[in-house]
Design a protein around this motif. Sequence first.
Motif, PDB file in Angstrom:
ATOM      1  N   ARG A 199       0.842  -1.196   0.000  1.00 36.18           N
ATOM      2  CA  ARG A 199       0.000   0.000   0.000  1.00 36.18           C
ATOM      3  C   ARG A 199       0.874   1.242   0.000  1.00 36.18           C
ATOM      4  O   ARG A 199       2.061   1.189   0.350  1.00 36.18           O
ATOM      5  CB  ARG A 199      -0.915   0.030   1.223  1.00 36.18           C
ATOM      6  N   ILE A 200       0.300   2.363  -0.395  1.00 33.58           N
ATOM      7  CA  ILE A 200       0.992   3.637  -0.279  1.00 33.58           C
ATOM      8  C   ILE A 200       0.494   4.309   0.997  1.00 33.58           C
ATOM      9  O   ILE A 200      -0.707   4.326   1.281  1.00 33.58           O
ATOM     10  CB  ILE A 200       0.773   4.532  -1.515  1.00 33.58           C
TER      11      ILE A 200
ATOM     12  N   GLN B  49       4.775  10.483  -4.805  1.00 37.39           N
ATOM     13  CA  GLN B  49       3.759  11.519  -4.732  1.00 37.39           C
ATOM     14  C   GLN B  49       2.675  11.115  -3.739  1.00 37.39           C
ATOM     15  O   GLN B  49       2.399   9.929  -3.547  1.00 37.39           O
ATOM     16  CB  GLN B  49       3.147  11.761  -6.116  1.00 37.39           C
ATOM     17  N   PRO B  50       2.037  12.084  -3.089  1.00 34.26           N
ATOM     18  CA  PRO B  50       1.000  11.763  -2.100  1.00 34.26           C
ATOM     19  C   PRO B  50      -0.183  11.035  -2.730  1.00 34.26           C
ATOM     20  O   PRO B  50      -0.440  11.149  -3.934  1.00 34.26           O
ATOM     21  CB  PRO B  50       0.580  13.136  -1.563  1.00 34.26           C
TER      22      PRO B  50
ATOM     23  N   THR C 248      -3.392  10.826  -9.405  1.00 35.30           N
ATOM     24  CA  THR C 248      -2.008  11.307  -9.346  1.00 35.30           C
ATOM     25  C   THR C 248      -1.244  10.691  -8.180  1.00 35.30           C
ATOM     26  O   THR C 248      -0.216  11.216  -7.769  1.00 35.30           O
ATOM     27  CB  THR C 248      -1.976  12.840  -9.216  1.00 35.30           C
ATOM     28  N   SER C 249      -1.741   9.582  -7.639  1.00 30.98           N
ATOM     29  CA  SER C 249      -1.110   8.966  -6.479  1.00 30.98           C
ATOM     30  C   SER C 249       0.278   8.435  -6.811  1.00 30.98           C
ATOM     31  O   SER C 249       0.576   8.087  -7.962  1.00 30.98           O
ATOM     32  CB  SER C 249      -1.973   7.819  -5.954  1.00 30.98           C
ATOM     33  N   GLY C 250       1.103   8.338  -5.771  1.00 28.27           N
ATOM     34  CA  GLY C 250       2.440   7.795  -5.949  1.00 28.27           C
ATOM     35  C   GLY C 250       2.433   6.340  -6.362  1.00 28.27           C
ATOM     36  O   GLY C 250       3.352   5.871  -7.040  1.00 28.27           O
TER      37      GLY C 250
ATOM     38  N   SER D 189      -2.893  -3.166 -13.667  1.00 36.98           N
ATOM     39  CA  SER D 189      -2.107  -2.028 -14.150  1.00 36.98           C
ATOM     40  C   SER D 189      -1.577  -1.267 -12.940  1.00 36.98           C
ATOM     41  O   SER D 189      -2.341  -0.884 -12.050  1.00 36.98           O
ATOM     42  CB  SER D 189      -2.974  -1.113 -15.019  1.00 36.98           C
ATOM     43  N   LEU D 190      -0.280  -1.073 -12.908  1.00 36.72           N
ATOM     44  CA  LEU D 190       0.374  -0.408 -11.782  1.00 36.72           C
ATOM     45  C   LEU D 190       1.121   0.821 -12.287  1.00 36.72           C
ATOM     46  O   LEU D 190       1.932   0.719 -13.208  1.00 36.72           O
ATOM     47  CB  LEU D 190       1.346  -1.368 -11.094  1.00 36.72           C
ATOM     48  N   VAL D 191       0.829   1.972 -11.698  1.00 41.35           N
ATOM     49  CA  VAL D 191       1.541   3.211 -12.013  1.00 41.35           C
ATOM     50  C   VAL D 191       2.262   3.677 -10.756  1.00 41.35           C
ATOM     51  O   VAL D 191       1.654   3.792  -9.692  1.00 41.35           O
ATOM     52  CB  VAL D 191       0.583   4.312 -12.512  1.00 41.35           C
ATOM     53  N   VAL D 192       3.559   3.919 -10.890  1.00 38.10           N
ATOM     54  CA  VAL D 192       4.373   4.421  -9.782  1.00 38.10           C
ATOM     55  C   VAL D 192       4.853   5.818 -10.153  1.00 38.10           C
ATOM     56  O   VAL D 192       5.435   6.015 -11.226  1.00 38.10           O
ATOM     57  CB  VAL D 192       5.578   3.496  -9.510  1.00 38.10           C
ATOM     58  N   ARG D 193       4.583   6.782  -9.278  1.00 39.39           N
ATOM     59  CA  ARG D 193       4.961   8.175  -9.534  1.00 39.39           C
ATOM     60  C   ARG D 193       5.914   8.642  -8.438  1.00 39.39           C
ATOM     61  O   ARG D 193       5.520   8.817  -7.285  1.00 39.39           O
ATOM     62  CB  ARG D 193       3.719   9.075  -9.578  1.00 39.39           C
ATOM     63  N   GLY D 194       7.160   8.828  -8.827  1.00 38.71           N
ATOM     64  CA  GLY D 194       8.174   9.248  -7.869  1.00 38.71           C
ATOM     65  C   GLY D 194       8.222  10.752  -7.712  1.00 38.71           C
ATOM     66  O   GLY D 194       7.837  11.512  -8.609  1.00 38.71           O
TER      67      GLY D 194
END
Length: 315
Positions: free
Chosen positions: A213-214, A248-249, A255-257, A280-285
């Motif tokens: 989890r984030i 990212q928050p 727009t989650s991290g 589908s997984l998006v990771v935003r640093g």
Amino acid sequence: MLTGRAVRARRAGFTLIELLISMVLMGLVSGAIVKLLLRQQRFYNSTTDLIQTRQQIRQAAAMLPSDLRGISSVAGDIYAMSDSAIEFRSVFGTSVVCANIGGMLSTVPRVLARNSTMTSWARPPALGDSLAVYNNGPTAALADDGWTRFQITAIPTPVTTNVANGCPVTTGLTQAGDVSAINPSYQLTLSPAAPASIAVGAGIRFFRRVRYRIYRETDNQWYIGFFECLAGRTPACDLTKPIAGPFQPYAPTGTSGMQFAYYDSTGAVTADPLQVARISLVVRGQAAALMNLSGAGGTLFRDSLRIEVGLRNRR
């Protein structure tokens, strides 16, 4: 004509004006050097932050897909799922049945003299872990063959010699000296007890309940966290540990991290854990501080990566 007056020799030196000009020039040069050094330091720090941010993204991209690919949605591996977290049954090891005595199964040791590998795990099985064993069924027909699930109900017993309840050489899977104190076979007490139809040589897959989890840590930064659960342990689940970040928050606006999306075999979004065929997984640093690469002012560096993971045994 010589006189009695002594001629005083002139001494070489700088006038006051020359000294002032030299000091001004030295100040300008020193200021330029200091400014250059400061810009280089800012560039170095910003580049380090950029590399670290991308490294954290790569770390998350390397860890999560390998775990997610082992999910079998049709077998009920997914316990819970949302856009910011997923909880599922994670494979942490495999082995082969070496003995089935009284409903208790024994594994082949990890290291064999013939250099073949039939047991591999990230950690030895423990009380509360679950496993799936391939069961040939009571008949020779294929219809009753399949994977049967069990839970380990006692601390696995390490067997350090080639005895019957370990992995004896009579099975043909080991040789003399394969089983030892540093390379044991493990006898597993299961619930329910393993049926007699599970034969020597059957495959074993070990599972443990995990959650990604984030979440926001005490430093007010957002990280990808991980915890695992064991039935019978108090508390059953350990504390969330950060494995990568900061990111990212969390935000419900996309727009989650770390953001999950779930699709069925037709490509439609699904909320049914049993219908998930692709994740589908998006990771935003996001850098931990402002970055200044150009010298024009600090900006917050962000980068992202999208990963598509197809699940096994999907509908």
